[in-house]
Every structure is written in structure tokens, then in C-alpha cells.
Design an enzyme around this catalytic site. Structure first.
Site, mmCIF file in Angstrom:
data_model
loop_
_atom_site.group_PDB
_atom_site.id
_atom_site.type_symbol
_atom_site.label_atom_id
_atom_site.label_comp_id
_atom_site.label_asym_id
_atom_site.label_seq_id
_atom_site.Cartn_x
_atom_site.Cartn_y
_atom_site.Cartn_z
ATOM 1 N N CYS A 4 89.614 78.022 53.620
ATOM 2 C CA CYS A 4 89.099 79.383 53.810
ATOM 3 C C CYS A 4 90.212 80.401 53.533
ATOM 4 C CB CYS A 4 88.585 79.535 55.242
ATOM 5 S SG CYS A 4 88.162 81.230 55.684
ATOM 6 N N GLU A 13 92.160 72.980 62.174
ATOM 7 C CA GLU A 13 92.818 74.192 61.659
ATOM 8 C C GLU A 13 94.182 74.392 62.312
ATOM 9 O OE1 GLU A 13 92.307 78.993 61.967
ATOM 10 O OE2 GLU A 13 90.471 77.806 61.765
ATOM 11 N N CYS A 44 89.037 85.540 62.013
ATOM 12 C CA CYS A 44 88.199 85.816 60.844
ATOM 13 C C CYS A 44 87.265 86.994 61.127
ATOM 14 C CB CYS A 44 87.393 84.568 60.506
ATOM 15 S SG CYS A 44 86.144 84.829 59.244
ATOM 16 N N SER A 53 81.507 72.217 66.839
ATOM 17 C CA SER A 53 81.864 73.461 66.151
ATOM 18 C C SER A 53 82.523 74.446 67.114
ATOM 19 C CB SER A 53 80.616 74.098 65.529
ATOM 20 O OG SER A 53 80.896 75.404 65.083
ATOM 21 N N SER A 54 83.771 74.788 66.824
ATOM 22 C CA SER A 54 84.520 75.701 67.692
ATOM 23 C C SER A 54 83.878 77.082 67.735
ATOM 24 C CB SER A 54 85.961 75.822 67.197
ATOM 25 O OG SER A 54 86.660 76.826 67.904
ATOM 26 N N ASN A 55 83.510 77.627 66.558
ATOM 27 C CA ASN A 55 82.963 78.989 66.567
ATOM 28 C C ASN A 55 81.600 79.040 67.233
ATOM 29 O OD1 ASN A 55 80.744 79.157 64.293
ATOM 30 N ND2 ASN A 55 82.395 77.917 63.442
#
Length: 697
Positions: free
Chosen positions: A96, A126, A192, A220-222
Site C-alpha cells: 500500500c 505491517e 491511512c 482484520s485489524s481495521n
């Protein structure tokens, strides 16, 4: 009746969508495609990729050929090097762009010796990749717990960055605490933008409904952060898909909100919405997500965001959600002389456009990028006019009365010659092609008139710099400056937006007739700050005190009793001053010039003459050296002068004190000038008068 609402921002982000498209494209070409770990944290997506022949692996040991996709989370530099060593392996980097930016920050500051703090989940891919870019000086700060507050000594120079999917509120809280412990902490907001917008949209919707459903994989972290945001506002459930919805959740609920994490595909969101509909939940028209999205209705003047479908020589076709693709003619795009549409646009690009024509009969929408860009630029200029903020532009042309500035989007501004600089500039050709910073001082959109001033910007910068200089200057420090002006009484030196005065007596350890004997305008010099009076904007400087005192060499180079060569620099009634080494003078009293009576020193020596003299006395504390010519090389007697007895009588019992009195103290080489303060006051008054005259001119 239950109404269902979908958050404005939900589902795949641009980075995930790009990674998925890259992977499927390579798989569609018949290649063996691998991903390092799951491409996204969503099992449904992983199943779909496996059905297309894409294999997720954890270790690269068995990889020797094919294509390997680096997922959006990125990878360490060491991992990239490992893959590059395998010549038959194609690397597809889908990291990304936001993640790459964080990696670059970590790598850059780590190389400069900064400690790197990473706010995020230590085990997240990440963050693991970031640790590789940050090096040995990196430390992870977990969102939960505050053990890091007590963990050892923190570096004085550090940067704080964040995993891109963290909550901005939590990140800013950590930054405030860390600033207390790290004096030199640089904080980079690396969350982000899409993550922030998704969380803001979810929070806004959660405040308006009775129940929130957050769709996304548990890994999923987000997605977890989205659920956390919503739970702080209303009752919230995180679900992986339609099968997780429980009917009892909906009892007594009037409005349901739906959002989804960045790794949740559109089809999963559609399935959840369909499940709600099958349970006879009635979505509110236009606000729910359905399989068949409603075709949008556009009118001239609407601003739309579309995705480029194809690019041809004379037009670009853009999907704006209408029943047909929008038509963007070449003439509605601002292109430079050598640019083509293919150089500006690529398939898949998102672009903002203005609807200029809707042909309902032919199902055709014509859009313009040029008109929208121009409209936005005019608004920026209007804002700059009212806020007095600075703008930038390229100098396009020089005209007799000033210069023309290209303000982009086809708008030009005029800068009169008197507003180009704070000083007179005879030729503006030097500015052609340069980017200048300026203020908008007049605007008339109807007449395409924009008047600009660089002079105002320079004046503001000078004032700010001057105030900063006056605040920070310390008496006794040595600083760098530039000679701006020379006068009879001294030199004015720019020390940071303001000129300080170096009095002529403080220019050199040697005697000078005029400052131009030593200095040139534009020359850089080191000066010592003698006095700063901020309220009067007065700074007194010394050039000579920033250099070694030549009198410090006297004890090593001059001995009492030695015969020494020197140059006569000045003749007075009571004797002559002789320069022995640069900046050091001695005095030959008239009584020490010859062994006969001398009426005036000029009978024996002349200014500029090289002579020999004997050193009678050295007093470095008071900076005095007594010399004798007659004891070094007696001058021939002139018998037409006084008789020997007269000379002996006149010279009998004469001491330096009897002859000189306080004259030693009156010489700048034998003490301080009694009238130096008056001289500086006169110099200041003269400088102020000159400045006033220049201002009047």
C-alpha cells in the site's frame, strides 16, 4: 419497520483492491502465483483466490519460479533481497502507498540515529515489516496497556509513527505522553486517510441508528477498530458475513447501520444486505446497498468522481455510475504542449470532473476536467486574497511593467515591477522559469485579473526573521553575518533579517582609515555580539573581537632589549607609533628618537617608513610597548640645532608620565576610547538619518 443504512465509506480500500486486481491479472495469464501470507484478512477472499490457482505461503524457501505478490502490509528489506536473489522469480510489489510512506520515514530517521517508536499491534504483518525498515533502534508501543511508559530510558531524539489502521485518537494520546519523555520527538500522522474516513463515516452513522453491524474478518485489524469505534456510540456486532446475523439482535430495532472493513469484498456486503431483506427488513430507499444499484441522475454543474475506463487520442471514457460512460474530450483537459491524454490518464485512475452536458436522448454525458480545475483554482485564489496566505507560481513572461505568473489551470497573474522585491531590480529576466512565493492582493474574476505581490511576502519573512533574531541573540556569542553597507563610521552587518553596527574601532585590531580598507559589501564575516537592545532594534557587533587578539602573541614574539623592525603608522607631536606585528603598535617617544633635541618627530621618521627600534618596555596588560630609535641606531647629530648642554638639560629627568600625562589612555592602542559611546550614538543617529533618507527616496 426496520430501515437499513450503509456507511458512506465501507468495504475495499484502494490498496486492497489494487493488490487483488494485480494478483488476479497475473493468475489470468496462466502464471504460478503466490502470495506471502493471506493477501487480505478475509477468508472468503482467500477461498476465491485459491479457486483461481493463487497459493498463499508463509515461507519463501520453496519458491524458485513463478510470480510472488507482496501484500499491502509490505515486507522487510531483507525479505526483498532474499527474493531478488532468485532470478526466475518475478516480484509483484502490492505494498500500500501509505504503508510505503511509513516505511520510508522509519528507514530515513533510523539512518540519522533517531529512535523509532511504532504505535501498533506487534504481531501484525505491517508492524513486523516496519521493524525491518526501522532497524535496531525501533520500539513497538501496543495500543493496549502502558508498560512502555516505564520501559527503560527513552532516546532524546525520536520519531513516532503508526500502523496505518490504528485509531487516530489513540495515536494522538500516545504522542502527547511520549513528548513529555522525549525532548526532540517528531510525530508523523501515518494513519491511512481511507482508514480515518471510514472510521468517521462509521461513527457518524452509529450516532443515527439503534444497531451497527460491522462486516469483516476477525483477523482484520481495521475491522476490529471499526467495531471499537461503533461500540463507543451504540450497540454493535462484528460479523464475518450473512450467516452470523441473529434475528434476536433486531428485536425492537428501528434503524440498522452497516459498515465494513477495508478487506471486506463488495459481494459480502451485498449478501448481508440481502439477508436483511429476506428477513423482511425494509431498507430506506436510496440509502441501502442492493444488488442492483440505482442509476444516478446527473445535471450540468454537478461534480462527480469517476474511474477511467479507456484512454484514446482525442477522448477519455469515464465510469461515473451513469447508464453509459461519460465522455471527456481532449479539449476539456489542460495539457502542456508536448503532453498527450495517454501521458495524463491511465485505466483505473480516479478523477474528479464537472458535468457540462447531459444528452438524455443519446444517453451521453459530457464532462470537463479543465473547467473543474479552473473553478477550484479561482476559489483557492479568493481564499488566499481574504486570508493573506502565501501562494506559489512559475514566472512565465517578463513585460515592461513587471512579470506574468502562471497560476495553473490557464489562469495568469500580474506582478508589478514595484512589488517583485523589497529592493530595486533593473532586470527581471533572472526570474524566468523560477517558482516564486507571493500574496494575492487584488482579484477580479470577471476580468481575469489577478494582482500579486512578492514584496509583501518578503517583508513579512524579514520581520519574522528579525523578531526571531532579536529574541535569540545572546551577548558574547559569535555568529555569522553578511556585510550590507559601509559608512565612514563603521559597517552594517546582516545577522538574520536585521543589521547590526560594527563601529570602525571594532573592525580590526589594526588601525584603518575606512571600513572599505578591510571589508566588502556582500562578504560573509564572523562577528561577536556586544550588545542587543530589542526595543530599539539595535545590535552592536565587533569583528575584531571575533578574531584572536594579536596582543596575545606579544610575550612570545617581542622581548625587552631586542632590536626589532617596524613600520611607522602615525606621527604625533610627542612621538611616533610603530607597528611591530599586525595589530600591535609600540610608541617611540620624541625623547627616544635621537641623542639630541628633536623639535618634531617628522624630523627623524616619516609615516610608512620601515625603521629599527629597541624595545624598552612591554606591558601586555595595558597593551603598551615603549621603543627607542636612538638606542637602536642613533640618528646623526645636526650641529645647527641646540647645543649639547641644552639638549641634555631639556632631556634631563624626563619620564613617560611627565610628558604624556593621560595621553596613553587617549590612544585606542593604549586603552579604551573615552568617547567611544558618544561615537556609537553618533553612528546610530547617522545610520537612522540615512535609513530615513533612503525610505523617503
Amino acid at each position: 419497520m426496520i430501515r437499513v443504512f450503509l456507511a458512506e465509506k465501507a468495504g475495499f480500500c484502494g490498496g486492497v483492491r489494487n493488490a487483488l486486481e494485480l494478483t488476479l491479472r497475473e493468475a489470468g495469464r496462466g502464471k504460478k502465483v503466490f502470495t506471502m501470507g493471506p493477501l487480505v484478512h478475509n477468508e472468503r477472499v482467500s477461498e476465491y483466490l485459491r479457486s483461481r490457482g493463487v497459493k498463499a505461503i508463509e515461507e519463501p524457501d520453496s519458491l524458485n519460479s513463478g510470480a510472488v505478490v507482496i501484500r499491502t502490509h509490505g515486507a522487510t528489506p531483507a525479505f526483498f533481497r532474499l527474493l531478488q536473489e532468485r532470478t526466475n522469480l518475478e516480484i509483484i510489489d502490492a505494498t500500500c502507498p501509505y504503508v510505503k510512506r511509513v516505511q520510508n520515514i522509519a528507514h530515513s530517521f533510523s539512518g540519522k540515529g533517531y529512535g523509532v517508536f511504532i504505535f501498533g499491534d506487534r504481531d501484525h504483518p505491517e508492524v513486523q515489516a516496519l521493524l525491518g525498515w526501522a532497524g535496531e533502534n525501533a520500539r513497538v508501543i501496543e495500543p493496549s496497556g502502558n508498560k512502555w511508559l516505564e520501559e527503560g530510558k527513552h532516546p532524546s531524539r525520536a520519531v513516532l509513527i503508526s500502523q496505518t489502521t490504528q485509531r487516530e485518537k489513540d495515536f494522538l494520546g500516545v504522542a502527547e505522553e511520549l513528548k513529555k519523555m522525549c525532548p526532540d520527538l517528531k510525530v508523523f500522522k501515518t494513519i491511512c486517510r481511507a482508514t480515518i474516513l471510514r472510521q468517521e463515516a462509521a461513527a457518524k452513522l452509529a450516532a443515527a441508528v439503534d444497531l451497527m453491524l460491522v462486516v469483516g474478518d476477525e483477523e482484520s485489524s481495521n475491522t476490529r477498530k471499526l467495531a471499537q469505534v461503533c461500540r463507543e456510540i451504540t450497540r454493535t456486532y462484528q460479523i464475518a458475513g450473512q450467516n452470523d446475523i441473529r434475528p434476536d439482535w433486531l428485536v425492537g430495532v428501528g434503524k440498522v447501520g452497516v459498515t465494513a472493513g477495508a478487506s471486506t469484498p463488495d459481494w459480502t456486503i451485498k449478501e448481508v444486505m440481502a439477508k436483511m431483506e429476506n428477513n423482511e427488513l425494509e431498507p430506506r430507499s436510496g440509502e441501502s446497498f442492493s444488488y442492483q444499484e440505482e442509476v444516478k441522475d446527473y445535471r450540468p454543474g454537478d461534480v462527480v468522481t469517476g474511474k477511467v475506463v479507456s484512454v484514446e487520442d482525442d477522448q477519455v471514457m469515464v465510469d461515473i455510475g451513469y447508464k453509459t460512460e461519460a465522455f471527456l474530450p481532449r479539449g476539456e483537459v489542460l495539457l502542456t504542449e508536448n503532453n498527450s491524454l495517454q501521458q495524463v490518464f491511465s485505466a483505473g485512475d480516479e478523477v474528479d470532473l464537472l458535468v457540462v452536458k447531459v444528452d438524455e436522448d443519446g444517453d451521453k454525458v459530457t464532462v470537463s476536467k479543465k473547467r473543474l480545475d479552473r473553478e477550484r483554482r479561482w476559489k483557492e485564489l479568493e481564499q488566499a486574497l481574504h486570508s493573506t496566505e502565501n501562494m506559489t507560481g512559475l514566472v512565465k513572461e517578463v513585460v515592461p511593467a513587471g512579470i506574468i505568473i502562471d497560476l495553473a489551470t490557464g489562469i495568469e497573474g500580474f506582478m508589478p515591477g514595484s512589488l517583485v522585491d523589497t529592493r530595486y531590480i533593473p532586470d527581471f529576466q533572472q526570474f524566468i522559469g523560477q517558482e516564486l512565493t507571493f500574496k494575492v492582493i487584488e482579484l477580479n474574476r470577471e476580468r481575469d485579473k489577478v494582482i500579486l505581490s512578492r514584496k509583501q511576502t518578503l517583508e513579512e519573512e524579514t520581520e519574522e526573521k528579525k523578531d526571531e533574531t532579536l529574541e535569540n541573540l545572546q551577548e558574547g556569542e559569535i555568529i555569522r553575518g553578511v556585510v550590507k553597507r559601509l559608512t565612514n563610521f563603521g559597517a552594517f552587518v546582516d545577522v538574520g533579517g536585521i543589521d547590526g553596527l560594527v563601529h570602525i574601532s571594532e573592525i580590526s585590531w589594526q588601525r584603518i582609515g575606512h571600513p572599505q580598507d578591510v571589508l566588502k559589501v556582500g562578504e560573509e564575516v564572523d562577528v561577536k555580539v556586544l550588545e542587543v537592545i530589542p526595543e530599539r532594534e539595535r545590535i552592536s557587533l565587533s569583528l575584531r573581537q571575533a578574531q584572536p587578539d594579536p596582543w596575545s602573541k606579544v610575550d612570545d614574539e617581542i622581548d625587552v632589549g631586542e632590536i626589532i623592525n617596524g613600520r611607522v603608522t602615525r606621527i604625533v607631536n610627542f612621538g611616533a607609533f610603530v607597528e611591530l606585528i599586525p595589530g600591535v603598535e609600540g610608541l617611540v617617544h620624541i625623547s627616544q628618537m635621537a641623542d639630541f633635541h628633536v623639535k618634531h618627530p617628522s624630523e627623524i621618521v616619516q609615516e610608512g617608513e620601515e625603521i629599527e627600534a629597541k624595545v624598552l618596555d612591554v606591558n601586555t596588560r595595558d597593551k603598551r610597548i615603549s621603543l627607542s630609535i636612538k638606542e637602536a641606531s642613533p640618528a646623526p647629530r645636526d650641529f645647527s640645532s641646540h647645543s649639547s648642554s641644552q639638549r641634555e638639560e631639556e632631556g634631563q629627568n624626563v619620564t613617560l608620565g611627565d610628558v604624556f600625562g593621560d595621553l596613553f589612555n587617549d590612544s585606542p592602542h593604549y586603552g579604551s576610547l573615552p568617547n567611544k559611546e558618544e561615537a556609537e550614538e553618533e553612528a546610530e543617529e547617522e545610520a537612522e538619518e540615512e535609513a530615513e533618507e533612503e525610505a523617503e527616496e
